[in-house]
Design an enzyme around this catalytic site. Sequence first.
Site, short mmCIF file in Angstrom:
data_model
loop_
_atom_site.label_atom_id
_atom_site.label_comp_id
_atom_site.label_asym_id
_atom_site.label_seq_id
_atom_site.Cartn_x
_atom_site.Cartn_y
_atom_site.Cartn_z
CG HIS A 195 31.87 39.83 19.15
ND1 HIS A 195 33.11 40.34 19.32
CD2 HIS A 195 31.71 39.66 17.83
CE1 HIS A 195 33.70 40.50 18.14
NE2 HIS A 195 32.87 40.08 17.21
N1 UDP Z 1 34.48 48.73 19.02
C1 UDP Z 1 33.82 49.88 19.43
N2 UDP Z 1 33.03 49.82 20.54
C2 UDP Z 1 32.85 48.68 21.28
C3 UDP Z 1 33.52 47.52 20.86
C4 UDP Z 1 34.33 47.56 19.70
O1 UDP Z 1 33.96 50.95 18.81
O2 UDP Z 1 32.11 48.71 22.27
C5 UDP Z 1 35.35 48.78 17.81
C6 UDP Z 1 36.75 48.31 18.03
O3 UDP Z 1 37.57 49.36 18.47
C7 UDP Z 1 37.12 47.83 16.64
C8 UDP Z 1 35.83 47.26 16.12
O4 UDP Z 1 34.79 47.88 16.87
O5 UDP Z 1 37.51 48.92 15.83
C9 UDP Z 1 35.79 45.77 16.28
O6 UDP Z 1 34.51 45.30 16.03
P1 UDP Z 1 34.00 43.86 16.49
O7 UDP Z 1 34.81 43.40 17.64
O8 UDP Z 1 32.53 43.96 16.65
O9 UDP Z 1 34.22 42.96 15.21
P2 UDP Z 1 35.42 42.09 14.64
O10 UDP Z 1 36.60 43.00 14.50
O11 UDP Z 1 35.64 40.93 15.55
O12 UDP Z 1 34.93 41.63 13.30
#
Ligand code: UDP
Length: 324
Positions: free
Chosen positions: A183
């Site tokens: 993403h």
């Molecule tokens: N996550 C979730 N459902 C999804 C995708 C991700 O619950 O369909 C959770 C994942 O397990 C983690 C968090 O969202 O705990 C990560 O979020 P994201 O990847 O959006 O953001 P980043 O960590 O890159 O800032």
Amino acid sequence: MTKIYTVVGNRPQFMKIDKGMPHQEIIHTGQHFDYNMSQVFFKQLGLPKPKFNLKCKNSGEMFDKLLKLFKKNKPDLVIVYGDTLSTLMGAIAADYAQIPIAHIEAGCRSNTKMPEETNRIIVDRLATVRFATTINCMRNLHKEGIIQHSHYIKGDPMFDAMNSFLPIKRTKNNGKYILLTIHRDFNDKHLKGILTALGKTDEQYIFPAHPRHHKLKVPANIKLIKPVGYKQMLSLESNAKKIVTDSGGVQREAYWMRIPCITLRDNTEWIESVNDGWSILVGSDKDKVVDAVENFTPEPNRHQSEFPVFGVHEKIRKILFKYI
Ligand code: UDP
């Protein structure tokens, strides 16, 4: 009466909220509003409902509404988590309203030109008190001369949230698929190429995609689904054969669960799993991604890098109340 405002707005923030924080009122900026990107986390984690739902459509509106709220209600402290636009706007508005700011998950740097890193750098500057969750993040703050009021906490709110759902059941698909999440903006232009390349491999993929990618055409061996709830995601992760991701949180969860992680980044702020050989940085190079899908195998017994300990919120609270 003490009043603490916690500003959130995005999926990777909800599971980090300290539901035991006294005097806390939650402000939801509305940046992520789909049920599976937002409410599902409140429900599954038993979080208190936001006191304010700002339903903001952009950063300008976020700043205006937050500033107005802070000036009117004068909280004693504003807490922000991580690196999103809601983190940034929460911190800038609190700074303008002269309210102390606590930044949880401070000091993460990957030296990658990406909005998330810019947000973090600015918020670390503005914060009154900072909490780094790894030694590496703490070192980064020191390198930047942000030494006073920076605290290293050997713990991670995501680790505690994840552990509250353990043990995760083995499903009948255990080890039969690769989990995919992409993403980051910088991967947008590579996304089609990567998906096409993965389409030629001999693997099955599950791809819970961000809402902006729902209309993507994907090869037959990639199952594109809507974002899943937190519990479902932890299950998908822990039952996966491997994980391919550019997410910060997913990289860490993969490491804690001992699932090999193919990281679609040139650099990462979460270096622990790379140092231990559980994550491989392949950038956006489709050939490297495919090679890792086919060949990347971590050494099972090497899992020694810094590992969080439980109880991060209690430790943060103890320090935080000295600033109010
Ligand atoms: N996550 C979730 N459902 C999804 C995708 C991700 O619950 O369909 C959770 C994942 O397990 C983690 C968090 O969202 O705990 C990560 O979020 P994201 O990847 O959006 O953001 P980043 O960590 O890159 O800032």
